[in-house]
Write a protein that holds these residues in place. Structure first.
Motif, PDB file in Angstrom:
ATOM      1  N   SER A 159       0.829  -1.211   0.000  1.00 43.15           N
ATOM      2  CA  SER A 159       0.000   0.000   0.000  1.00 43.15           C
ATOM      3  C   SER A 159       0.858   1.254   0.000  1.00 43.15           C
ATOM      4  N   ALA A 160       1.905   1.255   0.817  1.00 47.16           N
ATOM      5  CA  ALA A 160       2.803   2.409   0.870  1.00 47.16           C
ATOM      6  C   ALA A 160       3.527   2.588  -0.451  1.00 47.16           C
ATOM      7  N   MET A 161       3.883   1.477  -1.077  1.00 47.49           N
ATOM      8  CA  MET A 161       4.564   1.524  -2.361  1.00 47.49           C
ATOM      9  C   MET A 161       3.705   2.209  -3.419  1.00 47.49           C
ATOM     10  N   LEU A 162       2.430   1.860  -3.479  1.00 46.83           N
ATOM     11  CA  LEU A 162       1.550   2.451  -4.483  1.00 46.83           C
ATOM     12  C   LEU A 162       1.410   3.960  -4.305  1.00 46.83           C
ATOM     13  N   VAL A 163       1.215   4.392  -3.068  1.00 40.71           N
ATOM     14  CA  VAL A 163       1.067   5.830  -2.802  1.00 40.71           C
ATOM     15  C   VAL A 163       2.364   6.566  -3.127  1.00 40.71           C
ATOM     16  N   PHE A 164       3.487   6.006  -2.683  1.00 36.25           N
ATOM     17  CA  PHE A 164       4.766   6.660  -2.950  1.00 36.25           C
ATOM     18  C   PHE A 164       5.026   6.774  -4.450  1.00 36.25           C
ATOM     19  N   MET A 165       4.771   5.722  -5.197  1.00 32.00           N
ATOM     20  CA  MET A 165       5.046   5.748  -6.634  1.00 32.00           C
ATOM     21  C   MET A 165       4.197   6.795  -7.357  1.00 32.00           C
ATOM     22  N   ALA A 166       2.932   6.917  -6.964  1.00 28.19           N
ATOM     23  CA  ALA A 166       2.081   7.933  -7.582  1.00 28.19           C
ATOM     24  C   ALA A 166       2.632   9.329  -7.331  1.00 28.19           C
ATOM     25  N   LEU A 167       3.081   9.578  -6.111  1.00 28.49           N
ATOM     26  CA  LEU A 167       3.649  10.882  -5.775  1.00 28.49           C
ATOM     27  C   LEU A 167       4.998  11.091  -6.457  1.00 28.49           C
ATOM     28  N   TRP A 168       5.808  10.046  -6.496  1.00 30.98           N
ATOM     29  CA  TRP A 168       7.174  10.189  -7.015  1.00 30.98           C
ATOM     30  C   TRP A 168       7.194  10.533  -8.502  1.00 30.98           C
ATOM     31  N   VAL A 169       6.407   9.826  -9.287  1.00 31.72           N
ATOM     32  CA  VAL A 169       6.419  10.143 -10.720  1.00 31.72           C
ATOM     33  C   VAL A 169       5.847  11.534 -10.971  1.00 31.72           C
ATOM     34  N   THR A 170       4.892  11.950 -10.155  1.00 34.46           N
ATOM     35  CA  THR A 170       4.269  13.257 -10.344  1.00 34.46           C
ATOM     36  C   THR A 170       5.221  14.401 -10.034  1.00 34.46           C
TER      37      THR A 170
END
Length: 504
Positions: free
Chosen positions: A178-189
């Protein structure tokens, strides 16, 4: 005699025209229109070459192959068996998530004008792919040559998908799904899309060439206005492109960017439970070697596809990618053999990836001999960071993402500034302004180019390093990054997904 005859004919024609005007003005107007020279036909829009389009579709599929199954197998084989599915799931899920974000707003943020923030990030004029259809075109690097914009979007989407996946190797076996998904969305943005814009966004060769031609053809006040228009075209680019930073296929955008984020992530998450006290060998080096082979094959799409055309120059990134990787694989094997007494399969795989990373920014600029040197040099440096530096500092970069991707990317990015030198067999730097439409090699200043490369490396390290630290901490505060110690010992396959990779 002939002159007088012509004069008489002209007089007769003039009289007839006068009579026609008196009798029927409309008839005279029709005659005048028929006699007037035809207006020049509008220039036909460029038509993409079918071969270029097919080439880019194949390149895009190859880059997708790098991620799934290539990177998923490479990373999956390196972790312990209890985290095999977790590792593959994280790679697959990241790819799916980023692809959706790319077409929603990522492409627009990376490859459109961002107004007052244009030096650093694009805008939202093409959010949800607004205005893009099957007739839309994207510029390549040659004047008058275009590919379908959908094709370009697809190709760049595969880059956006694989880059955040690289980060997963440094935080493997201890990052919640779950943390991975949220982080990845923020990171690419906030990290990937802006860095891609800074390095790769520009108006294209025709925009540069046409503006330069207008300056050359103008005089007086018109020349001042034409020069202002040229300056505006040159300014409509990311800050790295304006500096003149060279990155053919993603040394800064992909490898340094993800590598420094990975380093920050492993520091913030801390070491795996039992790290340094319990053995944590790869559970399947066979899978890792298969993954490394798929990465190598797919990397030709990554590097050669970045040429955007299947022209005579495409052979340059192809042979450089091939030969630099061979040199790096051999170099790592020899260094490890000397240092540890035996050459390992993991060492060969690591050397191959290090060579691919280093040649990525240089593949379209270096000569073949320069590529060999780059491959030979990068492996000992990466080996030193993956062994001596990592051991001395005690950080747990699970799969050596920082040591291979960030350090290898830095070596490649700085090396590009040297190997582009035409006197060393390099391709030189394209000049679209001095001789518009011809794309000749411009002037080359080694010291200035190396400084420019270092500036872009520094900007990437700061932007991604600081930004990633903020995002990791934010996600940790909101939902937590790690599972409990008990769950981590059980393995993320069962904890996050309720499945096991193996049943025996």
């Amino acid at each position: 005699m002939e002159f007088r005859t012509m004069a008489r004919c002209a007089g007769v024609l003039g009289a007839l025209a006068t009579i026609a005007l008196i009798i029927d003005p409309a008839l005279a107007q029709e005659a005048a229109t028929a006699a007037a020279p035809a207006a020049p036909a509008a220039a036909a829009p460029p038509v993409p070459n079918k071969g270029d389009s097919a080439f880019m579709y194949i390149a895009s599929v190859l880059v997708l192959l790098m991620t799934v199954p290539g990177l998923a197998l490479f990373y999956g084989g390196l972790v312990r068996s209890k985290n095999m599915l977790s590792m593959m799931m994280q790679v697959f899920a990241t790819l799916c998530l980023v692809a959706i974000l790319w077409v929603l707003y990522g492409y627009s943020m990376a490859f459109t004008n961002g107004g007052s923030l244009n030096d650093f990030v694009g805008g939202f004029s093409k959010a949800f792919l607004k205005g893009v259809d099957s007739n839309s075109l994207a510029a390549t690097f040659s004047n008058g040559v275009y590919i379908p914009e959908y094709t370009y979007i697809i190709f760049q989407m595969t880059f956006a998908c694989i880059t955040p996946c690289l980060i997963l190797g440094a935080v493997a076996e201890r990052l919640k799904f779950s943390a991975m998904l949220v982080f990845m969305a923020l990171w690419v943005t906030f990290i990937y899309f802006p860095i891609a814009h800074m390095v790769w966004y520009w108006g294209g060769p025709d925009a540069f060439g046409n503006a330069a031609k207008a300056v050359a053809a103008a005089s007086g006040d018109a020349k001042v206005h034409a020069q202002a228009a040229l300056d505006a075209v040159l300014k409509d680019a990311g800050i790295g492109f304006q500096w003149g930073a060279l990155d053919f296929a993603g040394g800064t955008v992909v490898h340094i960017n993800s590598g420094i984020a990975a380093f920050v992530g492993c520091l913030i998450l801390g070491r795996r439970v039992g790290y340094g006290k319990e053995p944590m060998p790869p559970h399947s080096l066979v899978m890792t070697m298969i993954g490394a082979a798929l990465l190598w094959v797919g990397w030709f799409g990554f590097n050669v596809g970045s040429n955007l055309e299947v022209n005579q120059f495409a052979g340059v990134p192809f042979i450089n990618t091939f030969i630099a990787t061979c040199a790096a694989g051999l170099s790592w094997t020899l260094v490890e053999w000397i240092a540890k007494g035996k050459p390992s399969a993991l060492g060969m795989a690591s050397g191959v990836v290090a060579g691919l990373v280093a040649i990525t920014p240089a593949c379209g600029f270096s000569g073949v001999m320069g590529s060999i040197i780059l491959g030979l040099v990068v492996s000992p440096i990466c080996f030193f960071f993956c062994s001596a530096v990592k051991s001395a500092l005690g950080y747990d970069d699970s799969l050596d993402v920082f040591g291979v991707h960030c350090i290898g990317g830095i070596v490649g990015a700085i090396g590009t500034g040297l190997l582009v030198n035409p006197d060393w067999g390099g391709a030189g730097i394209a000049d679209y302004i001095t001789k518009p439409g011809e794309m000749t090699a411009g002037t080359y200043d080694m010291a200035a180019q190396v400084i420019t490369q270092a500036k872009m490396v520094g900007l990437t390290l700061l932007w991604s390093g600081i930004g990633s630290a903020i995002l990791f901490k934010l996600v940790d505060i909101v939902i937590g990054l790690r599972p409990s110690e008990e769950k981590e010992r059980e393995g993320l396959d069962l904890v996050d997904h309720g499945e096991s990779a193996y049943h025996y």
